[in-house]
Write an enzyme that holds these catalytic residues in place. Structure first.
Site, mmCIF file in Angstrom:
data_model
loop_
_atom_site.group_PDB
_atom_site.id
_atom_site.type_symbol
_atom_site.label_atom_id
_atom_site.label_comp_id
_atom_site.label_asym_id
_atom_site.label_seq_id
_atom_site.Cartn_x
_atom_site.Cartn_y
_atom_site.Cartn_z
ATOM 1 N N GLU A 177 -8.590 1.854 3.552
ATOM 2 C CA GLU A 177 -7.927 2.321 2.229
ATOM 3 C C GLU A 177 -7.736 1.094 1.175
ATOM 4 O O GLU A 177 -6.647 0.849 0.759
ATOM 5 C CB GLU A 177 -6.455 2.915 2.340
ATOM 6 C CG GLU A 177 -6.415 4.189 3.274
ATOM 7 C CD GLU A 177 -5.141 4.713 3.319
ATOM 8 O OE1 GLU A 177 -5.203 6.007 3.236
ATOM 9 O OE2 GLU A 177 -4.146 4.072 3.729
HETATM 10 C C1 TNX Z 1 -3.507 6.927 6.318
HETATM 11 S S1 TNX Z 1 -4.815 6.150 8.867
HETATM 12 C C2 TNX Z 1 -3.222 5.580 6.586
HETATM 13 C C3 TNX Z 1 -1.900 5.151 6.672
HETATM 14 C C4 TNX Z 1 -0.863 6.238 6.504
HETATM 15 C C5 TNX Z 1 -1.431 7.514 7.172
HETATM 16 C C6 TNX Z 1 -0.314 8.561 6.769
HETATM 17 C C7 TNX Z 1 -4.969 5.066 8.060
HETATM 18 C C8 TNX Z 1 -5.969 4.163 8.505
HETATM 19 N N1 TNX Z 1 -4.194 4.761 6.953
HETATM 20 O O1 TNX Z 1 -1.743 4.040 6.081
HETATM 21 O O2 TNX Z 1 0.373 5.794 7.052
HETATM 22 O O3 TNX Z 1 -2.556 7.925 6.342
HETATM 23 O O4 TNX Z 1 -0.726 9.727 7.597
#
Ligand code: TNX
Length: 492
Positions: A307
């Site tokens: 992300e």
């Molecule tokens: C996505 S899964 C994220 C996390 C969040 C999560 C909440 C991932 C690699 N990144 O930063 O906590 O969704 O469901």
């Protein structure tokens, strides 16, 4: 039909109706060849401690050699043909024997004995009872090498004691990896001696403004060895280049403008990034990997990588490749979330799939993939629309939804031979305390254990839900706060 409630379901179970082994205070636990396998004494003690619930005096001095002629449970090393983690458990009215190629296999055989005993064995109230195990034979071994869970201790901090409690529960279900998400925007949770502000500043705070916390290196070492004694490997993650606000709040020089960020207690993602052009950042990464790598004997270091919105694709890829070199220079294999796949990764690097991504690119170059599909395995997703805790961006996931899928064919281009295993992440934006974490993890963690351990041909929802129901009293005896799913009305 064989009646037992073992989760994960073993490869083969043949129980004899009517015959059983009485586990009372006269039973001895012995290691067959203690001279060659002195370390197995700890396993005998583990089992004896469990059986003390029957009124036995626990581990008996000098009882580690098979010589006494008493009724016993024997732990033996030997070839089973069931793989390095497999075990053969044979039980008759006169005793029981676990044969395994490794200490891990013996440990899993012990967990099976534990699950064959009534749930009262889990609680001191069971003291002085004479318990019975059905006679028969179980031959067993895991499907996948990687059977994991992840705890996000960054959004809300969990004490080392709570983490150990979670490790105990993973062990009951024969899981063998605990990934700790040790840093994020909201908190930095592990002491780094060469960058002390990471915890002095970044360790304070959490989502919603609580006080946060962190593990000292000594506490972390203790977690690692506590887990190792239960055949669970701790996999540390420091998320980068995004999800780094806590680090950027601790050291201004990690940002391109040189200005330290304010602490963050919300739950947005994607807004933070290390300055990938600065050499300081790579010195920082190297110090962090070196210090944490020295605390964890395992070969893996997880660099997150998910992300990232603030950096161009090219700069992101270059960063991942440079960090991969740093991780390797400290003798570790890199793991990263699915987003890292397009970078030029070594085949020894591991990609962790969580949403639509290009993990297949990594499989095509011969690399391994850990499956954590958010629609199936995200333990922070609500069970149904009435669940108070948790999020729902990926899906509502009741117990059956997490059970009914097949890891070997889930991702196009990632066939069974590329799947290292599965892992269920428990993100903690909405979870404040241990009982919150437990409620989201159980009973779905038992599902994860079965997906990771049991052969596809042995799995069935109808059979699983009957076995799972028997785990209600066991989890209650262990003090676990679990969700009573309407899909399993008998799970109470
Ligand atoms: C996505 S899964 C994220 C996390 C969040 C999560 C909440 C991932 C690699 N990144 O930063 O906590 O969704 O469901």
């Amino acid at each position: 039909m064989v009646i037992h409630a073992i989760v994960p379901v073993p490869a083969s179970v043949a129980l004899l109706p009517g015959e059983s082994f009485l586990v009372d205070s006269t039973v001895e636990v012995v290691v067959e060849d203690i001279t060659r396998n002195p370390g197995d004494r700890a396993l005998a003690e583990h089992l004896a401690t469990l059986l003390r619930a029957t009124g036995s005096s626990g581990p008996m001095a000098g009882a580690y050699d098979v010589s006494s002629g008493r009724r016993r449970i024997v732990l033996a090393r030997g070839v089973t043909g069931l793989g390095p983690e497999g075990y053969d458990l044979t039980i008759s009215s006169g005793g029981a024997r676990i044969t395994a190629e490794s200490a891990a296999g013996l440990f899993y055989g012990i967990q099976t004995i534990r699950q064959l005993l009534p749930s009262s064995v889990e609680h001191p109230a069971a003291l002085s009872r004479a318990l019975r195990i059905p006679a028969g034979q179980i031959r067993d071994g895991p499907r996948f090498a990687w059977r994991g869970a992840m705890l996000d201790v960054s959004r809300h901090f969990l004490s080392a004691g709570d983490v150990r409690g979670f490790i105990d529960l993973l062990a009951l279900y024969k899981m063998n990896r605990l990934h700790l998400h040790l840093s994020d925007d909201q908190g930095w949770r592990i002491e780094i001696k060469s960058w002390p502000s990471l915890t002095a500043i970044g360790g304070l705070g959490e989502v919603g403004g609580g006080q946060g916390g962190f593990y000292t290196q000594d506490e972390f070492r203790e977690i690692v060895s506590y887990a190792a004694a239960r055949f669970i490997t701790i996999v540390p993650e420091i998320d980068m280049p995004g999800h780094t606000n806590a680090a950027l709040a601790s050291y201004g020089e990690l940002s391109c403008d040189g200005i330290a960020r304010a602490p963050y207690t919300g739950i947005r993602v994607g807004f933070s990034a290390l300055c990938v052009e600065r050499d300081t950042v790579y010195r920082f990464v190297s110090d962090v990997v070196r210090e944490i790598g020295a605390l964890t004997p395992a070969p893996w270091f997880h660099i997150g990588g998910d992300e990232v919105e603030k950096i161009s694709h090219d700069a992101y890829r270059a960063f991942i490749e440079r960090v991969q070199g740093i991780v390797q220079s400290h003798g570790k294999q890199m793991i990263g979330w699915g987003e890292i796949s397009p970078a030029n990764l070594s085949p020894g690097t591991i990609v962790q799939h969580w949403k639509r991504d290009s993990s297949f690119v990594h499989a095509a170059r011969g690399g391994k993939v850990i499956l954590s599909p958010s629609k199936k395995l995200y333990l922070d997703m609500k069970y149904d629309s009435a669940t108070v805790l948790g999020l729902k961006w990926a899906a509502l996931i009741d117990v059956r939804d997490s059970y009914d899928w097949e890891p070997g064919t889930y991702l196009e281009g990632v066939t069974e031979s590329s799947v290292l295993g599965i892992e269920a992440p428990l993100w903690s934006e909405t979870l404040e305390k241990r009982s919150d974490f437990e409620y989201m993890a159980f009973p779905r963690l038992a599902v994860v254990a079965e997906l990771g351990w049991s052969a596809a041909a042995n799995r069935s929802w109808e059979n699983f839900r009957l076995r799972l129901a028997a785990h209600g009293p066991r989890l209650s005896a262990l003090g676990v706060n679990f969700y009573r799913s309407p899909q399993i009305p008998w799970l109470q």
